[in-house]
Design an enzyme around this catalytic site. Structure first.
Site, PDB file in Angstrom:
ATOM      1  N   ASN A 194     -16.927  -2.367 -54.571  1.00  0.00           N
ATOM      2  CA  ASN A 194     -16.164  -3.568 -54.867  1.00  0.00           C
ATOM      3  C   ASN A 194     -15.902  -4.393 -53.602  1.00  0.00           C
ATOM      4  O   ASN A 194     -14.796  -4.855 -53.354  1.00  0.00           O
ATOM      5  CB  ASN A 194     -14.849  -3.184 -55.554  1.00  0.00           C
ATOM      6  CG  ASN A 194     -14.348  -4.254 -56.507  1.00  0.00           C
ATOM      7  OD1 ASN A 194     -13.275  -4.799 -56.333  1.00  0.00           O
ATOM      8  ND2 ASN A 194     -15.130  -4.562 -57.536  1.00  0.00           N
ATOM      9  N   HIS A 207     -13.152  -7.016 -54.534  1.00  0.00           N
ATOM     10  CA  HIS A 207     -14.022  -7.984 -55.199  1.00  0.00           C
ATOM     11  C   HIS A 207     -13.368  -8.539 -56.457  1.00  0.00           C
ATOM     12  O   HIS A 207     -13.466  -9.737 -56.753  1.00  0.00           O
ATOM     13  CB  HIS A 207     -15.367  -7.330 -55.528  1.00  0.00           C
ATOM     14  CG  HIS A 207     -16.454  -8.288 -55.867  1.00  0.00           C
ATOM     15  ND1 HIS A 207     -16.965  -8.416 -57.145  1.00  0.00           N
ATOM     16  CD2 HIS A 207     -17.155  -9.162 -55.107  1.00  0.00           C
ATOM     17  CE1 HIS A 207     -17.933  -9.320 -57.154  1.00  0.00           C
ATOM     18  NE2 HIS A 207     -18.066  -9.793 -55.934  1.00  0.00           N
ATOM     19  N   CYS A 208     -12.675  -7.673 -57.185  1.00  0.00           N
ATOM     20  CA  CYS A 208     -11.988  -8.104 -58.406  1.00  0.00           C
ATOM     21  C   CYS A 208     -10.956  -9.190 -58.125  1.00  0.00           C
ATOM     22  O   CYS A 208     -10.669 -10.027 -58.984  1.00  0.00           O
ATOM     23  CB  CYS A 208     -11.280  -6.922 -59.054  1.00  0.00           C
ATOM     24  SG  CYS A 208     -12.308  -5.510 -59.464  1.00  0.00           S
ATOM     25  N   SER A 209     -10.393  -9.178 -56.926  1.00  0.00           N
ATOM     26  CA  SER A 209      -9.302 -10.083 -56.580  1.00  0.00           C
ATOM     27  C   SER A 209      -9.764 -11.467 -56.142  1.00  0.00           C
ATOM     28  O   SER A 209      -8.928 -12.354 -55.943  1.00  0.00           O
ATOM     29  CB  SER A 209      -8.471  -9.477 -55.436  1.00  0.00           C
ATOM     30  OG  SER A 209      -8.011  -8.190 -55.773  1.00  0.00           O
TER      31      SER A 209
END
Length: 380
Positions: free
Chosen positions: A317, A368-370
């Site tokens: 991520n 990465h999600c953020s």
């Protein structure tokens, strides 16, 4: 070394004239398609963060997650990228950044005041196509990973940003009849997409569509030539139904970085071994000079301190920005360092920048999600 580009560039042909590519640029980075979904290492103009606030599940962890977001923001800004912060409380975030970020960088921050459900910009943010006429911003429906969590406010963020401001430049293209999240797709920038069947075929997203119909939409929306469907792999504690960005990622020169499990006693072993075997089939036949699999370690188990469930820690991520890769770490020196060394192989001219993301996985996401990056030309 950061990329240097002309921020006013608006066309693909202009981009090829003004862009100075880093020395590790492979042939795929120099190929110009009339319309394409760029790889993440394509030159960027900025990154979006949708900031945590006390009205979300982050409330008991707010100070800790603020620290993490400030660190992410700083690393983006020092790379000569703009930063878009979406928040219902811009004055609080401005005060926080004025206290923690060097003053010379603050003019590069853009704020958009907006009510939000949560913080995962990767999944509610725009996905950007590059075209000869300039960027095209794709807006999909976000339903909280299949209705698991409230998402009606986050689903409206893109519409509000484009309707109320000129913060983002590009034609707006709505696909709100299709449930889709940015973390569920990877692009190599050359017409190949990678996704997981567990996520895209989940009945809580687009139950009216079968696999062939979903693939046809992906090819059409992203002007792609093929879709690689990963049928194996998962992370305990994951809410996304196995987003690809938690498991396997495209890197330059045909490399795929992926999470590897080598411990037969680990609950992930069978699924991740099957995933690794399938990933071999994604590589060019006969080997050749390009391509290869790059294993990343699976972090040692991290458990939620409240109820004891395993949290979805993953080194896959990571976020690629101009001249750097921001890599999540989990307070495991041996694993953290091994992941850093592996990513350095894939990005030899980038700085690999570690960011402690143990607080992010408490809410089942990571670095990465953020974030959501915007290619050159979107932010000025």
């Amino acid at each position: 070394m950061p990329l240097h580009f002309t921020r006013t560039t608006s066309t693909i042909s202009d981009l090829t004239l003004h862009m100075q590519m880093p020395s590790q640029a492979g042939p795929e980075q120099m190929e110009i398609r009339s319309t394409f979904f760029p790889a993440e290492w394509f030159p960027q103009s900025g990154v979006q963060l949708t900031w945590p606030h006390a009205g979300t599940d982050w409330a008991p962890l707010l100070a800790e997650v603020d620290d993490c977001y400030v660190h992410i923001a700083l690393e983006i800004l020092v790379r000569n990228e703009l930063l878009l912060i979406v928040t219902p409380e811009p004055e609080r975030i401005k005060a926080l950044l004025h206290e923690r970020i060097p003053s010379r960088l603050l003019p590069h921050v853009r704020y958009f005041e907006c009510t939000t459900n949560d913080t995962w910009a990767r999944d509610h943010g725009f996905l950007t196509l590059m075209t000869e006429a300039g960027p095209r911003l794709l807006d999909f429906r976000f339903n909280g990973w299949g209705g698991k969590f409230p998402a009606e406010l986050d689903n409206e963020i893109n519409h509000h940003v484009k309707a109320q401001t000129a913060l983002l430049h590009g034609d707006y293209e709505s696909h709100l009849d299709f449930v889709f999240e940015g973390g569920s797709i990877e692009s190599d920038g050359r017409g190949t997409l990678m996704t997981t069947s567990e996520c895209l075929l989940s009945p809580n997203r687009n139950p009216q569509l079968n696999r062939l119909e979903i693939e046809e939409r992906l090819l059409r929306y992203f002007h792609a030539e093929r879709v690689l469907w990963l049928d194996h792999g998962y992370l305990a504690g994951d809410d996304t139904d196995s987003h690809i960005d938690t498991l396997a990622r495209f890197c330059p020169n045909g490399v795929i970085a992926y999470v590897q499990c080598t411990d037969p006693a680990d609950e992930h072993y069978e699924a991740l071994q099957a995933m690794e075997e399938q990933l071999h089939s994604f590589l060019p036949p006969g080997g050749g000079q390009e391509g290869g699999l790059l294993p990343l370690p699976l972090p040692s188990p991290i458990y939620d301190p409240e109820d004891g469930h395993r949290l979805p820690a993953t080194y896959a991520n990571f976020l690629i920005i101009n001249g750097a890769v921001l890599m999540p770490t989990y307070g495991q020196p041996e694993n953290d360092e091994l992941a850093r060394r592996q990513l350095q192989k894939a990005f030899p001219k980038h700085d690999i920048v570690p960011i402690d993301c143990r607080v992010l996985i408490r809410q089942h996401g990571s670095l990465h999600c953020s974030t959501m990056q915007f290619p050159v030309g979107v932010m000025t």
